[in-house]
Design a protein around this motif. Structure first.
Motif, PDB file in Angstrom:
ATOM      1  N   GLN A   1       0.859  -1.192   0.000  1.00 60.92           N
ATOM      2  CA  GLN A   1       0.000   0.000   0.000  1.00 60.92           C
ATOM      3  C   GLN A   1       0.892   1.238   0.000  1.00 60.92           C
ATOM      4  OE1 GLN A   1      -3.360   0.255   2.641  1.00 60.92           O
ATOM      5  NE2 GLN A   1      -4.170   1.995   1.509  1.00 60.92           N
ATOM      6  N   GLN A   2       1.884   1.217   0.888  1.00 60.27           N
ATOM      7  CA  GLN A   2       2.998   2.172   0.756  1.00 60.27           C
ATOM      8  C   GLN A   2       4.162   1.365   0.194  1.00 60.27           C
ATOM      9  OE1 GLN A   2       4.440   5.624   3.454  1.00 60.27           O
ATOM     10  NE2 GLN A   2       5.168   3.773   4.414  1.00 60.27           N
ATOM     11  N   ILE A   3       4.749   1.859  -0.861  1.00 60.96           N
ATOM     12  CA  ILE A   3       5.791   1.091  -1.543  1.00 60.96           C
ATOM     13  C   ILE A   3       7.146   1.733  -1.313  1.00 60.96           C
ATOM     14  CG2 ILE A   3       6.616   0.322  -3.791  1.00 60.96           C
ATOM     15  CD1 ILE A   3       3.597   0.481  -4.660  1.00 60.96           C
TER      16      ILE A   3
ATOM     17  N   ALA B   1      -4.868  -4.909  -8.746  1.00 63.31           N
ATOM     18  CA  ALA B   1      -4.210  -3.629  -8.736  1.00 63.31           C
ATOM     19  C   ALA B   1      -2.802  -3.756  -8.148  1.00 63.31           C
ATOM     20  CB  ALA B   1      -5.000  -2.642  -7.878  1.00 63.31           C
TER      21      ALA B   1
ATOM     22  N   ILE C   1       0.669  -4.329 -10.025  1.00 60.38           N
ATOM     23  CA  ILE C   1       1.149  -3.419 -11.070  1.00 60.38           C
ATOM     24  C   ILE C   1       2.494  -2.778 -10.723  1.00 60.38           C
ATOM     25  CG2 ILE C   1       0.620  -1.305 -12.367  1.00 60.38           C
ATOM     26  CD1 ILE C   1      -2.345  -1.992 -12.128  1.00 60.38           C
TER      27      ILE C   1
ATOM     28  N   GLU D   1      -5.621   3.327  -7.034  1.00 61.71           N
ATOM     29  CA  GLU D   1      -5.661   2.127  -7.871  1.00 61.71           C
ATOM     30  C   GLU D   1      -6.696   2.310  -8.974  1.00 61.71           C
ATOM     31  OE1 GLU D   1      -6.743  -1.096  -5.236  1.00 61.71           O
ATOM     32  OE2 GLU D   1      -8.810  -0.438  -5.130  1.00 61.71           O
TER      33      GLU D   1
ATOM     34  N   VAL E   1       2.392   5.808  -2.316  1.00 65.50           N
ATOM     35  CA  VAL E   1       1.241   5.306  -1.557  1.00 65.50           C
ATOM     36  C   VAL E   1       0.059   5.252  -2.494  1.00 65.50           C
ATOM     37  CG1 VAL E   1      -0.398   5.829   0.302  1.00 65.50           C
ATOM     38  CG2 VAL E   1       2.056   6.231   0.640  1.00 65.50           C
ATOM     39  N   PHE E   2      -0.670   4.141  -2.497  1.00 71.27           N
ATOM     40  CA  PHE E   2      -1.875   4.189  -3.313  1.00 71.27           C
ATOM     41  C   PHE E   2      -3.137   4.021  -2.491  1.00 71.27           C
ATOM     42  CE2 PHE E   2      -2.704  -0.348  -4.134  1.00 71.27           C
ATOM     43  CZ  PHE E   2      -1.456  -0.916  -4.082  1.00 71.27           C
ATOM     44  N   ALA E   3      -4.093   4.901  -2.790  1.00 70.74           N
ATOM     45  CA  ALA E   3      -5.403   4.835  -2.161  1.00 70.74           C
ATOM     46  C   ALA E   3      -6.185   3.711  -2.819  1.00 70.74           C
ATOM     47  CB  ALA E   3      -6.137   6.162  -2.331  1.00 70.74           C
TER      48      ALA E   3
END
Lengths: 192, 192
Positions: free
Chosen positions: A28-30, A59, A62, B58, B77-79
């Motif tokens: 989620q945090q990369i 998702a 990716i 995403e 970070v992805f929501a």
């Protein structure tokens, strides 16, 4: 990959139901330097296999697929998840069961982007029972492409999906394979 | 960015309803050299702004955000998209309207990964009416983070979302801004 194992040990959290939370650095945090190293490792593992396309599924696969594509210099195709099989004509689809969310979904990809003769590397962040990976292999095979192998960020070896596919001849390289997850204790498979 | 405009002209397909299909190189099959160049361009645009985190949503924003993170050396970070607002305690959420799919969804991110003091660059593949971007800005502001700006792959300038936000002081850099899409004719905004 030692870096991945170290991060799992220092930041991963084991939750009830064999859930491993790695949101702080992987999905989620990369952590971008870990991701870069992961992409380079995958490029080193599969660099001499004539891969011309990377296939992943939305998702969370990716990011790793993108890093691998950048390291290998090959395009990335991602399959989309559809709840129904009501998709257009020029698409290839495979039914996948989700243990995480319950129920089934269809992985779909346009026939324009996956073709006969492609040499495909499948990349995903997690491998547990192998449903998503089997679905992606099915997608590639329906397109007439050859699956060179799969590269996985974290494999839950104790859930058996990876070894089942290996026993059928699929090459699977996982950056970390967890063979036991007992409370807070995580045991990795030794590299051979 | 000239490379992006050239690819839109050569491979983009305009469909009824002002839909621009760029799946062959940008958001289903990803041309990795174009993506690398896009990440480097975004790094050049925002490299001196003290960005310490990239925020995206995403799924299709993840590839461009990852390439930008790799070029800038900052975490991504992805929501996630949730259909309901029934999310846990330690999460930040913002309601977003989707014109593409109809209806609303919640963009959610853990409060662990977006914090007061963060200097956030928002990255997304498309900008049209600006709903997703406004939602991501709201997420960052709720976390107490500062939004340095946004970097977008393709902006449909004629739909107004980008200019509306610019007029409110948000810095938005789009790699290609389409000001007109009339049948097969695509007119880009001149860079200033």
């Amino acid at each position: 990959m030692r870096l991945m194992e170290e991060r799992i040990l220092s930041e991963g959290r084991v939750l009830p139901g064999y859930i491993l939370k790695v949101g702080s650095f992987f999905n989620q945090q990369i952590d971008i330097e870990l991701l870069r190293a992961a992409g380079e490792e995958i490029a080193a593992l599969y660099g001499d296999c004539g891969v011309n396309k990377i296939l992943t599924i939305e998702a969370s696969g990716i990011a790793l697929a993108t890093a691998s594509g950048l390291s290998m210099g090959v395009p990335v195709v991602f399959a989309k998840k559809h709840k129904s099989s009501n998709v257009g004509d020029d698409v290839i689809s495979a039914r996948i069961h989700s243990y995480t969310h319950g129920g089934d979904y269809d992985a779909v990809v346009s026939g324009e982007y996956l073709r006969r003769g492609d040499r495909v590397l499948i990349v995903d962040d997690f491998l547990a029972k192998g449903c998503a990976l089997r679905g992606l292999i099915e997608l590639a095979e329906k397109a007439g492409a050859e699956v060179v192998g799969a590269a996985i960020g974290i494999e839950k070896g104790f859930q058996g999906g990876g070894d089942d596919l290996r026993s059928r001849g699929v090459r699977i390289e996982s950056l970390a394979v967890i063979d036991e997850m007992d409370g807070d204790k995580i045991t990795f498979r030794k590299s051979v």
